[in-house]
Design a protein around this motif. Structure first.
Motif, PDB file in Angstrom:
ATOM      1  N   LYS A 283       7.099   3.924  17.441  1.00 24.95           N
ATOM      2  CA  LYS A 283       5.921   3.189  17.927  1.00 24.95           C
ATOM      3  C   LYS A 283       5.991   1.694  17.576  1.00 24.95           C
ATOM      4  O   LYS A 283       5.011   0.968  17.725  1.00 24.95           O
ATOM      5  N   GLY A 284       7.122   1.268  17.027  1.00 28.53           N
ATOM      6  CA  GLY A 284       7.252  -0.148  16.678  1.00 28.53           C
ATOM      7  C   GLY A 284       6.608  -0.511  15.349  1.00 28.53           C
ATOM      8  O   GLY A 284       6.294  -1.677  15.087  1.00 28.53           O
ATOM      9  N   LEU A 285       6.407   0.509  14.499  1.00 30.30           N
ATOM     10  CA  LEU A 285       5.859   0.286  13.149  1.00 30.30           C
ATOM     11  C   LEU A 285       7.001   0.607  12.175  1.00 30.30           C
ATOM     12  O   LEU A 285       7.263   1.772  11.899  1.00 30.30           O
ATOM     13  N   VAL A 286       7.696  -0.421  11.704  1.00 27.84           N
ATOM     14  CA  VAL A 286       8.967  -0.163  11.024  1.00 27.84           C
ATOM     15  C   VAL A 286       8.920  -0.491   9.533  1.00 27.84           C
ATOM     16  O   VAL A 286       8.056  -1.215   9.056  1.00 27.84           O
ATOM     17  N   ASN A 287       9.891   0.089   8.844  1.00 23.86           N
ATOM     18  CA  ASN A 287      10.076  -0.118   7.389  1.00 23.86           C
ATOM     19  C   ASN A 287       8.898   0.408   6.577  1.00 23.86           C
ATOM     20  O   ASN A 287       8.435  -0.239   5.636  1.00 23.86           O
ATOM     21  N   LEU A 288       8.448   1.602   6.924  1.00 20.62           N
ATOM     22  CA  LEU A 288       7.326   2.214   6.198  1.00 20.62           C
ATOM     23  C   LEU A 288       7.776   3.193   5.119  1.00 20.62           C
ATOM     24  O   LEU A 288       6.948   3.769   4.416  1.00 20.62           O
ATOM     25  N   LYS A 289       9.095   3.372   4.998  1.00 23.03           N
ATOM     26  CA  LYS A 289       9.584   4.308   3.981  1.00 23.03           C
ATOM     27  C   LYS A 289       9.339   3.720   2.597  1.00 23.03           C
ATOM     28  O   LYS A 289       9.597   2.533   2.356  1.00 23.03           O
ATOM     29  N   GLY A 290       8.842   4.540   1.685  1.00 26.95           N
ATOM     30  CA  GLY A 290       8.610   4.088   0.318  1.00 26.95           C
ATOM     31  C   GLY A 290       9.924   3.774  -0.385  1.00 26.95           C
ATOM     32  O   GLY A 290      10.998   4.159   0.074  1.00 26.95           O
TER      33      GLY A 290
ATOM     34  N   VAL B 260       0.854  -1.183   0.000  1.00 27.80           N
ATOM     35  CA  VAL B 260       0.000   0.000   0.000  1.00 27.80           C
ATOM     36  C   VAL B 260       0.897   1.243   0.000  1.00 27.80           C
ATOM     37  O   VAL B 260       1.598   1.519   0.975  1.00 27.80           O
ATOM     38  N   VAL B 261       0.883   1.962  -1.119  1.00 24.17           N
ATOM     39  CA  VAL B 261       1.736   3.141  -1.272  1.00 24.17           C
ATOM     40  C   VAL B 261       0.900   4.382  -0.974  1.00 24.17           C
ATOM     41  O   VAL B 261      -0.219   4.524  -1.465  1.00 24.17           O
ATOM     42  N   PHE B 262       1.437   5.266  -0.130  1.00 26.52           N
ATOM     43  CA  PHE B 262       0.724   6.510   0.176  1.00 26.52           C
ATOM     44  C   PHE B 262       1.717   7.603   0.537  1.00 26.52           C
ATOM     45  O   PHE B 262       2.897   7.346   0.770  1.00 26.52           O
ATOM     46  N   THR B 263       1.245   8.846   0.552  1.00 25.41           N
ATOM     47  CA  THR B 263       2.135   9.981   0.788  1.00 25.41           C
ATOM     48  C   THR B 263       1.348  11.144   1.387  1.00 25.41           C
ATOM     49  O   THR B 263       0.119  11.198   1.237  1.00 25.41           O
ATOM     50  N   THR B 264       2.081  12.060   2.032  1.00 19.37           N
ATOM     51  CA  THR B 264       1.449  13.325   2.439  1.00 19.37           C
ATOM     52  C   THR B 264       1.658  14.370   1.354  1.00 19.37           C
ATOM     53  O   THR B 264       1.115  15.467   1.442  1.00 19.37           O
ATOM     54  N   GLY B 265       2.493  14.049   0.382  1.00 15.49           N
ATOM     55  CA  GLY B 265       2.830  15.011  -0.659  1.00 15.49           C
ATOM     56  C   GLY B 265       3.948  15.963  -0.240  1.00 15.49           C
ATOM     57  O   GLY B 265       4.327  16.859  -1.000  1.00 15.49           O
ATOM     58  N   ASN B 266       4.478  15.754   0.957  1.00 14.36           N
ATOM     59  CA  ASN B 266       5.507  16.640   1.499  1.00 14.36           C
ATOM     60  C   ASN B 266       6.640  15.768   2.049  1.00 14.36           C
ATOM     61  O   ASN B 266       6.438  15.012   2.996  1.00 14.36           O
TER      62      ASN B 266
END
Ligand SMILES: *Cc1c(COP(=O)(O)O)cnc(C)c1O
Length: 360
Positions: free
Chosen positions: A318-325, A298-304
């Motif tokens: 928060k223990g939610l890792v590897n979310l960088k696109g 699931v790819v998403f962005t804030t645009g910034n």
């Protein structure tokens, strides 16, 4: 640190029961006195492991008897070469649908071996959609048509199987293998690197119709000829023993979850939950055309860019890792492979809502 929720695109999260079983058997596999890593691949113990893995996979995917299952090394990348080497068997022509980085790499590699054409590409739009093609879009004398069923980096998937008008279809299913139900008979060849959805890196699974074996040119390097591996039951040389073992445990775990159809339904629920939050957000957006959205990545962005970096950093705390696109896309990517628990998706959603409130 406790175990985190790992949204990595690959290597990626594995089912906890699989890791626990592997841990329990690590030093002394089922009382045989040694680790799977230390066993001869010619031993009866190991033969049972690979035979069971193949039987479970055949069961899960309902693989017909006229298909061989191969456990190979070299990753998806070696398949970019093996597919054309083995399947360009008559006219030397193949048509590729280029839907992302991996498809483009496969195409570029294939051009070394024959007359390869791009039947369609969505590159001009940043690979945010999947072309809809039918029989008239392919050269009728092509040896095969090539697709990538799920595009790991851009977060798209084929929501249909192209009608090739009878031309053989070859598919890279690396990132949605055993995540969606397919009719194996629709394909001449399917392959998948294990490290996205099945096990550790090191094993690549190839499912190939048997009549396609034995057509590689005479000067083909021995490892690159599917027929050699099929004739030797994936034991022409030492196979990636431990990776096959873990993949086998994952197959058994999938069976316990109710099989591929149940897994697919669960994946769809998780992805839908996340896309709904993105669609209802005034901060996040998903760049991919809605009907082609991947259920895996699931790819998403804030645009910034700055805000994206802040999101990734705070999520990690928060223990939610590897979310960088992926570096070629930017933004964020949450990979929700089969083993991602609901708690992981819920924690991500809750963090996204908090982040949005704090950064409006
Ligand atoms: C990761 C990936 C590949 C490349 O796999 P390697 O094992 O790193 O060579 C190929 N195709 C797809 C769809 C992938 O996701």
């Amino acid at each position: 640190m406790d175990r985190v929720f790992n949204f990595s695109a690959g290597p990626s999260t594995l089912p906890l029961p699989v890791l626990e079983e592997a841990r329990d058997d690590l030093l002394n596999y089922k009382g045989c006195g040694m680790s799977v890593m230390e066993m001869s691949h010619r031993s009866q113990d190991y033969q049972n492991i690979i035979d069971t893995a193949e039987a479970d996979l055949r069961d899960l995917m309902k693989i017909p008897d006229n298909y061989s299952v191969l456990f190979l090394q070299g990753g998806g990348t070696l398949q970019f070469s093996m597919v054309p080497l083995n399947l360009l068997r008559n006219t030397g022509k193949a048509d590729y649908i280029v839907t992302g980085t991996w498809a483009k790499k496969a195409y570029t590699e294939a051009t070394k071996f024959g007359d390869i054409r791009v039947a369609a590409s969505s590159e001009q739009d940043g690979f945010t959609w999947v072309p809809k093609l039918g029989a008239a879009d392919f050269r009728s004398d092509a040896d095969y048509v090539y697709i990538t069923t799920n595009n790991t980096i851009y977060g798209t998937r084929y929501n249909y199987i192209p009608d090739t008008g009878g031309i053989l279809l070859a598919a890279d299913q690396s990132s949605n293998f055993l995540a969606e139900e397919y009719n194996v008979g629709d394909f001449g060849l399917i392959y998948a690197g294990a490290q996205k959805n099945v096990g550790p890196a090191g094993v690549t699974i190839v499912i190939i119709r048997r009549d396609l074996l034995g057509h590689a040119p005479e000067n083909t390097p021995v490892y690159l000829d599917y027929k050699i591996h099929a004739d030797k039951g994936s034991m022409y040389n030492t196979p990636p023993c431990f990776s096959i073992y873990i993949a086998g445990l994952t197959f058994q775990w999938i069976k316990k979850q109710g099989g591929v159809r149940a897994i697919q339904q669960h994946n769809l629920e998780q992805a839908t939950k996340l896309y709904t939050v993105i669609d209802n957000s005034s901060l996040f957006n998903a760049p991919v055309q809605a009907e082609d959205r991947s259920h895996m990545n699931v790819v998403f962005t804030t645009g910034n860019d700055e805000l994206n970096a802040k999101f990734v950093a705070e999520a990690k705390e928060k223990g939610l890792v590897n979310l960088k696109g992926h570096r070629s896309v930017g933004g964020m990517r949450a990979s929700l492979y089969n083993a991602m628990p609901d708690e992981g998706v819920d924690a991500l959603i809750s963090f996204m809502k908090d982040f949005e409130l704090a950064n409006r």
